[in-house]
Design a protein around this motif. Sequence first.
Motif, PDB file in Angstrom:
ATOM      1  N   ILE A  30       0.837  -1.204   0.000  1.00 20.94           N
ATOM      2  CA  ILE A  30       0.000   0.000   0.000  1.00 20.94           C
ATOM      3  C   ILE A  30       0.870   1.251   0.000  1.00 20.94           C
ATOM      4  O   ILE A  30       0.610   2.209  -0.749  1.00 20.94           O
ATOM      5  N   ALA A  31       1.933   1.240   0.792  1.00 17.68           N
ATOM      6  CA  ALA A  31       2.850   2.392   0.826  1.00 17.68           C
ATOM      7  C   ALA A  31       3.514   2.597  -0.525  1.00 17.68           C
ATOM      8  O   ALA A  31       3.689   3.736  -0.982  1.00 17.68           O
ATOM      9  N   LEU A  32       3.878   1.497  -1.181  1.00 13.62           N
ATOM     10  CA  LEU A  32       4.484   1.589  -2.515  1.00 13.62           C
ATOM     11  C   LEU A  32       3.525   2.235  -3.500  1.00 13.62           C
ATOM     12  O   LEU A  32       3.912   3.141  -4.261  1.00 13.62           O
ATOM     13  N   ALA A  33       2.272   1.801  -3.487  1.00 13.57           N
ATOM     14  CA  ALA A  33       1.278   2.357  -4.409  1.00 13.57           C
ATOM     15  C   ALA A  33       1.058   3.844  -4.147  1.00 13.57           C
ATOM     16  O   ALA A  33       0.951   4.642  -5.087  1.00 13.57           O
ATOM     17  N   ARG A  34       1.042   4.236  -2.888  1.00 13.93           N
ATOM     18  CA  ARG A  34       0.819   5.645  -2.547  1.00 13.93           C
ATOM     19  C   ARG A  34       2.008   6.503  -2.980  1.00 13.93           C
ATOM     20  O   ARG A  34       1.825   7.651  -3.426  1.00 13.93           O
ATOM     21  N   ARG A  35       3.222   5.974  -2.856  1.00 15.36           N
ATOM     22  CA  ARG A  35       4.420   6.729  -3.261  1.00 15.36           C
ATOM     23  C   ARG A  35       4.535   6.853  -4.779  1.00 15.36           C
ATOM     24  O   ARG A  35       5.232   7.740  -5.274  1.00 15.36           O
ATOM     25  N   SER A  36       3.874   5.968  -5.493  1.00 17.16           N
ATOM     26  CA  SER A  36       4.077   5.880  -6.944  1.00 17.16           C
ATOM     27  C   SER A  36       3.219   6.855  -7.735  1.00 17.16           C
ATOM     28  O   SER A  36       3.284   6.865  -8.970  1.00 17.16           O
ATOM     29  N   GLY A  37       2.415   7.642  -7.056  1.00 18.32           N
ATOM     30  CA  GLY A  37       1.599   8.629  -7.759  1.00 18.32           C
ATOM     31  C   GLY A  37       0.647   7.981  -8.730  1.00 18.32           C
ATOM     32  O   GLY A  37      -0.152   7.130  -8.357  1.00 18.32           O
ATOM     33  N   THR A  38       0.779   8.347 -10.014  1.00 22.76           N
ATOM     34  CA  THR A  38      -0.124   7.806 -11.042  1.00 22.76           C
ATOM     35  C   THR A  38       0.538   6.707 -11.875  1.00 22.76           C
ATOM     36  O   THR A  38       0.037   6.363 -12.945  1.00 22.76           O
ATOM     37  N   LEU A  39       1.636   6.150 -11.388  1.00 22.94           N
ATOM     38  CA  LEU A  39       2.322   5.098 -12.148  1.00 22.94           C
ATOM     39  C   LEU A  39       1.393   3.929 -12.434  1.00 22.94           C
ATOM     40  O   LEU A  39       1.298   3.431 -13.558  1.00 22.94           O
ATOM     41  N   TYR A  40       0.710   3.462 -11.394  1.00 26.58           N
ATOM     42  CA  TYR A  40      -0.156   2.288 -11.529  1.00 26.58           C
ATOM     43  C   TYR A  40      -1.611   2.655 -11.864  1.00 26.58           C
ATOM     44  O   TYR A  40      -2.351   1.831 -12.373  1.00 26.58           O
ATOM     45  N   GLY A  41      -2.007   3.858 -11.522  1.00 28.16           N
ATOM     46  CA  GLY A  41      -3.384   4.277 -11.759  1.00 28.16           C
ATOM     47  C   GLY A  41      -3.654   5.589 -11.041  1.00 28.16           C
ATOM     48  O   GLY A  41      -2.737   6.235 -10.540  1.00 28.16           O
ATOM     49  N   ASN A  42      -4.906   5.956 -11.006  1.00 27.53           N
ATOM     50  CA  ASN A  42      -5.262   7.254 -10.461  1.00 27.53           C
ATOM     51  C   ASN A  42      -5.860   7.186  -9.060  1.00 27.53           C
ATOM     52  O   ASN A  42      -6.386   8.173  -8.553  1.00 27.53           O
ATOM     53  N   ALA A  43      -5.756   6.013  -8.430  1.00 24.39           N
ATOM     54  CA  ALA A  43      -6.353   5.832  -7.109  1.00 24.39           C
ATOM     55  C   ALA A  43      -5.749   6.755  -6.079  1.00 24.39           C
ATOM     56  O   ALA A  43      -6.442   7.283  -5.207  1.00 24.39           O
ATOM     57  N   PHE A  44      -4.416   6.978  -6.169  1.00 16.08           N
ATOM     58  CA  PHE A  44      -3.737   7.809  -5.178  1.00 16.08           C
ATOM     59  C   PHE A  44      -3.204   9.100  -5.792  1.00 16.08           C
ATOM     60  O   PHE A  44      -2.252   9.685  -5.306  1.00 16.08           O
ATOM     61  N   ALA A  45      -3.833   9.517  -6.877  1.00 14.03           N
ATOM     62  CA  ALA A  45      -3.382  10.755  -7.561  1.00 14.03           C
ATOM     63  C   ALA A  45      -3.618  11.968  -6.663  1.00 14.03           C
ATOM     64  O   ALA A  45      -4.560  12.023  -5.891  1.00 14.03           O
TER      65      ALA A  45
END
Length: 212
Positions: free
Chosen positions: A197-212
């Motif tokens: 989860i921390a990785l996804a949050r740090r990745s911005g929009t790399l994987y998607g717009n969920a944590f944009a």
Amino acid sequence: MNDSTLRQQLPRGRHHLSREEVVASQRERILVAMGEAMTVGGYVGTPVAAVLKRAGVSRETFYELFRSKEDCFNAAFDRVSSALAEKLQTVIADCVDTDALTRMDRILTTYFDHMIDDPASARLFLVEVYAVGPSAIQARMDLQHRFAEVVSTMLGAESEDQRFACATLAAAIGAMVTGRIAADDPESLRGIKDQLIALARRSGTLYGNAFA
């Protein structure tokens, strides 16, 4: 009959079950036994006799239901992968109106709990599948593709680049899970959820717009 009833060995003597219920019970017990037996000897080292002993059915019954050990494995693979897919789709449907953090937490928790709660089934479709043959490996690749779609949905992927990034993340998660199941350490899966989860949050929009 529910699943737990199907897995129980049939009583000796007269009973009130229909022929269809008897066959369904025998088939379910064989499929469960296939996964359990392979935790001891692996696919290659598990003879049909070991499955029969755990399932409490005759060799004749086995071959009435399955053409071969490989046919039985493929049916067991379909059983466990369908159960996982159903759980994940239910969670996804329930998380439609939740925030990204809650959605990712619930989906990953469901995924890891499934592996921890049923390590025999997890070993079957993550580890032993590679010893069976090309058709089983293709089924495993199809399952991986479906998991990548779950990750894409979870992280709000929209572009081709984002979906590709999600596919690579799904492959990485699959590799980590497979390693822990192969090492008989499923409980350690709980420790990587927060890191993912921390990785996804740090990745911005790399994987998607969920944590944009």
